[in-house]
Design a protein around this motif. Sequence first.
Motif, PDB file in Angstrom:
ATOM      1  N   ARG A 118       0.831  -1.191   0.000  1.00 34.59           N
ATOM      2  CA  ARG A 118       0.000   0.000   0.000  1.00 34.59           C
ATOM      3  C   ARG A 118       0.871   1.248   0.000  1.00 34.59           C
ATOM      4  O   ARG A 118       1.951   1.257   0.585  1.00 34.59           O
ATOM      5  N   ASN A 119       0.385   2.258  -0.669  1.00 36.66           N
ATOM      6  CA  ASN A 119       1.010   3.571  -0.623  1.00 36.66           C
ATOM      7  C   ASN A 119      -0.085   4.624  -0.710  1.00 36.66           C
ATOM      8  O   ASN A 119      -0.866   4.630  -1.659  1.00 36.66           O
ATOM      9  N   TYR A 120      -0.147   5.483   0.293  1.00 33.69           N
ATOM     10  CA  TYR A 120      -1.083   6.605   0.286  1.00 33.69           C
ATOM     11  C   TYR A 120      -0.347   7.906   0.564  1.00 33.69           C
ATOM     12  O   TYR A 120      -0.909   8.827   1.132  1.00 33.69           O
ATOM     13  N   SER A 121       0.921   7.967   0.167  1.00 35.49           N
ATOM     14  CA  SER A 121       1.737   9.158   0.365  1.00 35.49           C
ATOM     15  C   SER A 121       2.297   9.634  -0.961  1.00 35.49           C
ATOM     16  O   SER A 121       2.499   8.851  -1.880  1.00 35.49           O
ATOM     17  N   GLN A 130      -0.995   5.877  -5.876  1.00 38.05           N
ATOM     18  CA  GLN A 130      -1.525   5.625  -4.546  1.00 38.05           C
ATOM     19  C   GLN A 130      -2.603   4.558  -4.631  1.00 38.05           C
ATOM     20  O   GLN A 130      -3.404   4.553  -5.555  1.00 38.05           O
ATOM     21  N   GLY A 131      -2.584   3.651  -3.672  1.00 30.02           N
ATOM     22  CA  GLY A 131      -3.566   2.590  -3.624  1.00 30.02           C
ATOM     23  C   GLY A 131      -2.999   1.357  -2.965  1.00 30.02           C
ATOM     24  O   GLY A 131      -1.986   1.425  -2.258  1.00 30.02           O
ATOM     25  N   GLU A 132      -3.657   0.219  -3.195  1.00 27.25           N
ATOM     26  CA  GLU A 132      -3.245  -1.048  -2.597  1.00 27.25           C
ATOM     27  C   GLU A 132      -3.204  -2.131  -3.665  1.00 27.25           C
ATOM     28  O   GLU A 132      -4.007  -2.121  -4.593  1.00 27.25           O
TER      29      GLU A 132
END
Length: 143
Positions: A118-121, A130-132
């Motif tokens: 996951r990345n939301y940065s 951004q997402g999973e």
Amino acid sequence: GLRLSLGLTKELDLVPLVFSPSDTVEACAYIENLGAAATVLNTRFTVGRYPSPTELDFHITGPAGRLPVINLFEKLGQLKAADYSTVAPGETAGKTLNLWSWYDFALPGEYVIEVHYRNYSDPGGLGAWQGELVADPVTITIE
């Protein structure tokens, strides 16, 4: 256009995925860019336990149920722009990990390993994806 995959080093040697309790269970989690455009990805690939700001989270189920994480997370600090890389179409980015550092594979039997990314940065406004992502599970045997 992104795909998360999980591979084990024993697969590279064409050895069946059978380990003894004293073996190292080494895995590689990697993202492939299957799209037509370059994508900015968080390529730090820290390991942690959901919910956390980490990038990789392993879900491992063994003979006694879901394995608890024995090492809570990698302490690498806040994300920064240097933790992001541009991954061109057809390229991959990933990390090899010794899962014994995080989980105890002591009981004989089958273990199903699944990895989540996951990345939301997006520090510095890089236009980071951004997402999973979730990889297909891999099954190993401890005997």
